[in-house]
Design a protein around this motif. Structure first.
Motif, PDB file in Angstrom:
ATOM      1  N   HIS A   6       0.991  -1.361   0.234  1.00 45.55           N
ATOM      2  CA  HIS A   6       0.449   0.227  -0.228  1.00 45.55           C
ATOM      3  C   HIS A   6       0.940   1.345   0.319  1.00 45.55           C
ATOM      4  CE1 HIS A   6      -4.125  -2.150   1.271  1.00 45.55           C
ATOM      5  NE2 HIS A   6      -2.687  -3.090   2.039  1.00 45.55           N
ATOM      6  N   SER A   7       0.527   2.492  -0.153  1.00 44.87           N
ATOM      7  CA  SER A   7       0.837   3.826  -0.133  1.00 44.87           C
ATOM      8  C   SER A   7       0.701   4.444   0.517  1.00 44.87           C
ATOM      9  CB  SER A   7       0.434   4.769  -1.693  1.00 44.87           C
ATOM     10  OG  SER A   7       0.782   4.382  -2.334  1.00 44.87           O
ATOM     11  N   PHE A   8       1.096   5.154   1.476  1.00 44.11           N
ATOM     12  CA  PHE A   8       1.838   5.775   3.167  1.00 44.11           C
ATOM     13  C   PHE A   8       2.094   7.296   2.701  1.00 44.11           C
ATOM     14  CE2 PHE A   8       3.360   1.270   3.360  1.00 44.11           C
ATOM     15  CZ  PHE A   8       2.682   0.571   4.555  1.00 44.11           C
ATOM     16  N   ARG A   9       1.275   7.481   3.567  1.00 43.48           N
ATOM     17  CA  ARG A   9       1.862   9.377   4.225  1.00 43.48           C
ATOM     18  C   ARG A   9       2.136   9.195   5.095  1.00 43.48           C
ATOM     19  NH1 ARG A   9      -3.950  12.680   3.894  1.00 43.48           N
ATOM     20  NH2 ARG A   9      -4.306  11.295   5.629  1.00 43.48           N
ATOM     21  N   ARG A  10       3.105  10.613   4.902  1.00 48.74           N
ATOM     22  CA  ARG A  10       3.824  10.685   6.343  1.00 48.74           C
ATOM     23  C   ARG A  10       2.663  12.019   7.085  1.00 48.74           C
ATOM     24  NH1 ARG A  10       8.903  10.695   8.363  1.00 48.74           N
ATOM     25  NH2 ARG A  10       9.778  10.366   6.213  1.00 48.74           N
ATOM     26  N   MET A  50      10.931   0.043   1.789  1.00 45.07           N
ATOM     27  CA  MET A  50      10.940   0.777   2.416  1.00 45.07           C
ATOM     28  C   MET A  50      12.167   1.144   2.601  1.00 45.07           C
ATOM     29  SD  MET A  50       9.249   3.364   4.009  1.00 45.07           S
ATOM     30  CE  MET A  50       7.733   2.984   4.227  1.00 45.07           C
ATOM     31  N   SER A  51      12.955   1.535   1.821  1.00 45.88           N
ATOM     32  CA  SER A  51      14.496   2.213   1.065  1.00 45.88           C
ATOM     33  C   SER A  51      14.703   3.017   1.788  1.00 45.88           C
ATOM     34  CB  SER A  51      14.556   2.278  -0.208  1.00 45.88           C
ATOM     35  OG  SER A  51      13.918   3.373  -0.256  1.00 45.88           O
ATOM     36  N   ALA A  52      16.190   3.863   2.197  1.00 50.26           N
ATOM     37  CA  ALA A  52      16.301   4.950   2.875  1.00 50.26           C
ATOM     38  C   ALA A  52      15.591   6.152   2.474  1.00 50.26           C
ATOM     39  CB  ALA A  52      18.257   5.052   2.926  1.00 50.26           C
ATOM     40  N   THR A  53      15.479   5.802   1.267  1.00 46.74           N
ATOM     41  CA  THR A  53      14.764   7.664   0.485  1.00 46.74           C
ATOM     42  C   THR A  53      13.446   7.759   0.877  1.00 46.74           C
ATOM     43  OG1 THR A  53      16.080   8.172  -0.792  1.00 46.74           O
ATOM     44  CG2 THR A  53      14.172   8.696  -0.903  1.00 46.74           C
ATOM     45  N   ALA A  54      12.617   6.352   1.431  1.00 52.99           N
ATOM     46  CA  ALA A  54      11.320   5.581   1.773  1.00 52.99           C
ATOM     47  C   ALA A  54      10.976   6.300   3.031  1.00 52.99           C
ATOM     48  CB  ALA A  54      10.157   4.544   1.854  1.00 52.99           C
ATOM     49  N   ARG A  55      12.153   6.650   4.244  1.00 52.62           N
ATOM     50  CA  ARG A  55      11.896   6.519   4.865  1.00 52.62           C
ATOM     51  C   ARG A  55      11.227   7.997   5.950  1.00 52.62           C
ATOM     52  NH1 ARG A  55      12.228   1.925   8.505  1.00 52.62           N
ATOM     53  NH2 ARG A  55      13.020   0.418   7.834  1.00 52.62           N
ATOM     54  N   VAL A  56      12.150   8.610   4.311  1.00 47.75           N
ATOM     55  CA  VAL A  56      12.225  10.394   5.294  1.00 47.75           C
ATOM     56  C   VAL A  56      11.399  10.507   4.624  1.00 47.75           C
ATOM     57  CG1 VAL A  56      14.552  10.210   5.748  1.00 47.75           C
ATOM     58  CG2 VAL A  56      14.925  10.954   3.523  1.00 47.75           C
ATOM     59  N   ALA A  57      10.849  10.240   3.436  1.00 43.46           N
ATOM     60  CA  ALA A  57       9.611  11.356   2.025  1.00 43.46           C
ATOM     61  C   ALA A  57       8.064  11.235   3.025  1.00 43.46           C
ATOM     62  CB  ALA A  57       9.278   9.788   1.545  1.00 43.46           C
ATOM     63  N   ASP A  58       7.302  11.925   2.458  1.00 45.15           N
ATOM     64  CA  ASP A  58       6.196  12.299   2.571  1.00 45.15           C
ATOM     65  C   ASP A  58       5.312  11.435   2.122  1.00 45.15           C
ATOM     66  OD1 ASP A  58       7.141  15.103   3.794  1.00 45.15           O
ATOM     67  OD2 ASP A  58       7.837  15.536   1.901  1.00 45.15           O
ATOM     68  N   PHE A  59       5.237  10.981   0.833  1.00 48.03           N
ATOM     69  CA  PHE A  59       4.457   9.660   0.586  1.00 48.03           C
ATOM     70  C   PHE A  59       5.227   8.963  -0.162  1.00 48.03           C
ATOM     71  CE2 PHE A  59       2.538  14.061  -0.131  1.00 48.03           C
ATOM     72  CZ  PHE A  59       0.766  13.184   0.459  1.00 48.03           C
ATOM     73  N   VAL A  60       5.130   7.616  -0.388  1.00 48.83           N
ATOM     74  CA  VAL A  60       5.805   6.712  -0.125  1.00 48.83           C
ATOM     75  C   VAL A  60       4.670   5.664  -1.279  1.00 48.83           C
ATOM     76  CG1 VAL A  60       6.824   4.263  -0.176  1.00 48.83           C
ATOM     77  CG2 VAL A  60       7.013   5.989   1.426  1.00 48.83           C
ATOM     78  N   ILE A  61       5.345   5.902  -2.596  1.00 50.09           N
ATOM     79  CA  ILE A  61       4.294   5.579  -3.732  1.00 50.09           C
ATOM     80  C   ILE A  61       4.636   3.866  -3.899  1.00 50.09           C
ATOM     81  CG2 ILE A  61       3.341   5.493  -5.590  1.00 50.09           C
ATOM     82  CD1 ILE A  61       2.185   7.391  -4.060  1.00 50.09           C
ATOM     83  N   ALA A  62       3.444   2.936  -3.635  1.00 53.25           N
ATOM     84  CA  ALA A  62       4.111   1.047  -3.165  1.00 53.25           C
ATOM     85  C   ALA A  62       3.658   1.126  -5.079  1.00 53.25           C
ATOM     86  CB  ALA A  62       3.168   0.109  -2.632  1.00 53.25           C
ATOM     87  N   PRO A  63       4.688   0.456  -6.256  1.00 52.89           N
ATOM     88  CA  PRO A  63       4.368  -0.027  -7.206  1.00 52.89           C
ATOM     89  C   PRO A  63       3.580  -1.300  -7.613  1.00 52.89           C
ATOM     90  CG  PRO A  63       6.202   0.034  -7.113  1.00 52.89           C
ATOM     91  CD  PRO A  63       6.057   1.019  -5.741  1.00 52.89           C
ATOM     92  N   ARG A  64       3.853  -1.919  -8.758  1.00 51.91           N
ATOM     93  CA  ARG A  64       3.664  -2.974  -9.220  1.00 51.91           C
ATOM     94  C   ARG A  64       4.901  -3.427  -9.895  1.00 51.91           C
ATOM     95  NH1 ARG A  64      -1.780  -5.225 -12.237  1.00 51.91           N
ATOM     96  NH2 ARG A  64      -3.501  -3.956 -10.535  1.00 51.91           N
ATOM     97  N   ILE A  65       5.225  -4.602  -9.699  1.00 47.48           N
ATOM     98  CA  ILE A  65       6.565  -4.438 -10.406  1.00 47.48           C
ATOM     99  C   ILE A  65       6.749  -6.158 -11.793  1.00 47.48           C
ATOM    100  CG2 ILE A  65       7.769  -3.061  -8.732  1.00 47.48           C
ATOM    101  CD1 ILE A  65       8.806  -5.329  -7.110  1.00 47.48           C
ATOM    102  N   TRP A  66       8.084  -6.303 -12.323  1.00 44.05           N
ATOM    103  CA  TRP A  66       8.670  -7.362 -12.872  1.00 44.05           C
ATOM    104  C   TRP A  66       7.577  -8.261 -12.643  1.00 44.05           C
ATOM    105  CZ3 TRP A  66      10.981  -8.149  -7.521  1.00 44.05           C
ATOM    106  CH2 TRP A  66      12.349  -7.602  -7.306  1.00 44.05           C
ATOM    107  N   LEU A  67       6.915  -9.759 -12.251  1.00 41.01           N
ATOM    108  CA  LEU A  67       6.057 -10.474 -12.874  1.00 41.01           C
ATOM    109  C   LEU A  67       4.719 -10.444 -13.057  1.00 41.01           C
ATOM    110  CD1 LEU A  67       7.930 -13.630 -11.982  1.00 41.01           C
ATOM    111  CD2 LEU A  67       8.050 -12.412 -13.991  1.00 41.01           C
ATOM    112  N   GLU A  68       3.720  -9.021 -12.427  1.00 41.60           N
ATOM    113  CA  GLU A  68       2.672  -8.257 -12.585  1.00 41.60           C
ATOM    114  C   GLU A  68       2.646  -7.453 -13.209  1.00 41.60           C
ATOM    115  OE1 GLU A  68       3.068  -8.553  -7.555  1.00 41.60           O
ATOM    116  OE2 GLU A  68       2.893  -6.351  -8.551  1.00 41.60           O
TER     117      GLU A  68
END
Length: 720
Positions: free
Chosen positions: A61-65, A422-440
């Motif tokens: 899911h996406s997240f908001r700080r 939840m990478s290093a950049t995601a941990r300090v972001a205002d919004f983290v958008i979760a994407p579909r990836i690879w085989l999806e």
């Protein structure tokens, strides 16, 4: 259980796969032994993608700080709506150039990501689009603009008589050999009589196979290449007819390299002078070879000069296709572009476009200078940046000077990170958008066609293409969007119209329907319109195929004839300065960057294959370990003028004494330093972005960094 064809999108190699799916889960991912290009090859991270897709740490899911700094889930559409409103407010207050975008190397996961990122930034009207192109190997494109580029491919990349690799290890990085099965390809070339020359301070995987390995002192690439050029010219080994017809500046180049005699350079670099001469004679003794420099020399702070000298050597040896030669890979999912035996018109190289007001930097042939972006965010330039959208990258993990990068991220009014973890950049972001990836998601191999036209050492050697449908549904109950879909929906929310084009010459931007949202397959089809091989034809071959088509040959030059510049004034001035420079003060060791097979740059931190080391080893020569009183696996501190990181020491006899080797951009945030045994150690903490830098690209010194290594004793869990 069902068996499916697909291809890997975790890195740029694009390996053909066979995927076993059971109850909607990829239970086994492996290579396709029947594929004519990859012949069963995959790497460990590709084979692990089924597990990575199902990893509980993957964001669903996406997240908001929240104001207290914690995160709360938010629906992707709600997040996009809030982001659009905040971007419009920032644009109204500061102008649209205050909105920046960063597209990382993970664009390879989808052929649609780069076009929609570029289309969004263009529709927004902001020039502030950044990429790793100026912190990885920017010298390649800038040197091309200074030296000139040939309007046909280099000769020999598919079937060379000699290969010259400088600080490149294609058996791990997958660049430098044609994309496919690198080990088998090299074996076949060597069995056919090709000679391999490697210049590298480390006896890397590929250096172990070399006929000549110049294991030089770190930082001496410029002197060694200049000495090779001097030998090729002095011994009349260069292609005199080609140079007379297509180049200028030979006299000035000859004078500039006159200071780099074999004896002094060999002593300076601590290499065998006879091996240096032999390598130069092999290069000048054939007209079918290629030259490729990797990340190490390009991160030395002088990458543009290194790449320029290598282009000079390449041109002197005549390593370009001529009229009548066949172009083996003219691009499959790419528009037909004529190849001609002539020098292309020169484009701007550096310091054009907006004046950033940071270290006299501007736009470059490799893109906007990413190393200057933290300064722009901190309002230290003429074009302050207030918002950043990061896609396919991890700036906090990968940008040089992590300390300044973190200050910049904190100073932003809005930071959006598109990330499956939840990478290093995601941990300090205002919004983290979760994407579909690879085989999806469905995909095409069009990215390989872009790379084939990028420069020598990239892309395919055959007219190969593959399409893959989506094989898996997203995790049950998840709310994921594709990267292209995020930019499409964000543009709609801001009332912007998009036009997109693939990163290929000859394929124009076409408008996207902003009323009826297209499917991913429709987007991919639009990007392939006008390609040499129709996408519908590629779809017929589930496992990918080589498409012979009509042969393409290099045509005669036509119109105004341009010439390669062997003596661009800036480059000659820099070369003379190198010849006059003395020994620079340094710490006890030189820190060299390297790749690791089980990760892709700064990706997968904390979600690695079970068989992989979770940390970032500090590799040293065993003799250096003994002198420091270190044992295998012991904790150490690596200290530079900028900062310090903790690590775990391992012996590596392949290194030159006096050097340390670590993977670049692998690690987490400073507050996670206690977890260096699990999350690794980030070498960007040791680097400054404003002390030593390439004056053309702004790329700072990122390899051959002076450091000290000390045993951790009194404070085993506190770096420094």
């Amino acid at each position: 259980m069902t068996l499916h064809h697909s291809f890997c999108r975790l890195c740029l190699n694009g390996c053909a796969l066979k995927v076993e799916v059971e109850d909607g889960v990829a239970v086994k991912v492996g290579g396709d032994k029947d594929n004519p290009v990859y012949r069963g090859f995959t790497c460990v991270k590709g084979r692990e993608q089924g597990r990575l897709l199902a990893d509980p740490r993957r964001l669903r899911h996406s997240f908001r700080r929240k104001p207290d700094g914690s995160f709360e889930p938010i629906g992707s559409r709600d997040a996009i709506g809030e982001i659009a409103a905040r971007l419009e407010a920032i644009a109204a207050r500061h102008g649209r150039e205050a909105i920046a975008g960063y597209l990382g190397t993970y664009f390879a996961a989808s052929a649609a990501t780069m076009p929609f990122f570029g289309g969004f930034m263009a529709a927004l009207g902001s020039p502030m689009a950044f990429s790793p192109g100026t912190i990885d190997k920017p010298g390649k494109k800038i040197a091309q603009a200074l030296h000139g580029d040939w309007d046909a491919p280099a000769v020999g990349f598919d079937d060379p008589e000699v290969i010259f690799l400088i600080g490149s290890n294609p058996l791990i990085s997958f660049t430098g050999f044609p994309y496919g099965n690198p080990g088998k390809w090299l074996n076949e070339r060597l069995d056919a009589g090709a000679r391999l020359i490697v210049l590298d301070p480390r006896r890397s995987d590929v250096a172990k196979r070399a006929h000549i390995h110049l294991q030089a002192k770190a930082g001496e690439d410029i002197a060694i290449i200049a000495a090779m050029i001097r030998i090729v010219i002095a011994e009349n080994l260069f292609d005199r007819e080609f140079i007379a017809s297509h180049a200028q500046g030979l006299g000035d180049l000859t004078e500039a390299v006159s200071s780099f005699d074999v004896a002094s350079v060999a002593a300076r670099a601590d290499i065998d002078p006879d091996a240096l001469v032999k390598a130069a004679r092999i290069l000048g003794g054939t007209r079918r070879g290629y030259i490729m420099a990797g990340t190490g020399p390009n991160m030395s702070g002088r990458g543009t000069l290194i790449e320029y000298l290598l282009l000079n050597l390449h041109t002197l040896c005549g390593y370009w296709l001529r009229a009548g030669d066949r172009v083996r890979h003219p691009g499959a999912l790419a528009a037909p572009v004529p190849a001609r035996a002539q020098v292309r018109p020169f484009g701007p190289a550096y310091a054009f476009g907006p004046d950033l007001g940071v270290r006299e930097l501007g736009n470059t042939a490799a893109g906007m200078p990413t190393a200057a972006l933290p300064d722009l965010i901190l309002s230290e330039g003429k074009m302050p940046v207030r918002a950043l959208i990061s896609c396919g990258g991890n700036p906090v993990g990968a940008w040089p000077d992590q300390a300044k990068t973190l200050r910049a991220m904190d100073a932003l009014d809005l930071l959006v990170q598109i990330d499956p973890w939840m990478s290093a950049t995601a941990r300090v972001a205002d919004f983290v958008i979760a994407p579909r990836i690879w085989l999806e998601v469905p995909g095409t191999s069009q990215v390989l066609d872009w790379l084939t036209r990028n420069g020598t050492g990239y892309g395919q050697s055959d007219l190969y293409a593959q399409y893959s449908p989506a094989l898996l549904d997203p995790p049950l109950g998840s709310d994921l969007v594709e990267e292209w879909e995020f930019f499409y929906e964000l543009a709609r929310a801001m009332g912007l119209g998009l036009s997109v084009a693939p990163g290929l010459a000859g394929m124009p931007a076409r408008p996207v329907d902003m009323e009826a949202k297209p499917s991913t397959d429709a987007v991919l089809a639009q990007l392939c319109e006008g390609s040499r091989v129709a996408l519908d034809e590629v779809r017929k071959f589930e496992g990918g195929a080589i498409f012979p088509g009509d042969p393409v040959f290099v045509g005669e030059g036509e119109g105004e004839q341009h010439r390669f510049d062997l003596a661009a004034p800036d480059m000659i001035a820099d070369l003379k300065a190198d010849a006059a420079s003395g020994t620079k003060p340094a710490r006890g060791f030189s820190l060299l960057c390297r790749r690791m097979m089980h990760v892709y740059n700064s990706s997968f931190v904390g979600a690695l294959p079970p068989s992989a080391r979770p940390y970032n080893p500090v590799f040293l020569h065993p003799a250096d370990m003994a002198e420091l009183g270190l044992e295998e696996g012991q904790s150490v501190d690596v200290i530079s003028d900028r900062g310090a990181i903790a690590g775990i020491a391992h012996g590596d006899e392949a290194l030159r004494p006096g050097t340390v080797s670590m993977s670049f951009g692998f690690g987490a945030l400073p507050e996670q330093d206690d977890d260096y045994r699990v999350l690794g150690s980030n070498t960007t903490r040791l680097i400054s972005n404003d002390e030593i830098w390439d004056r053309y690209s702004g790329q700072p010194l990122m390899s051959n960094v002076p450091v000290d290594v000390v045993r951790r004793t009194d404070k085993p869990d506190q770096p420094g």
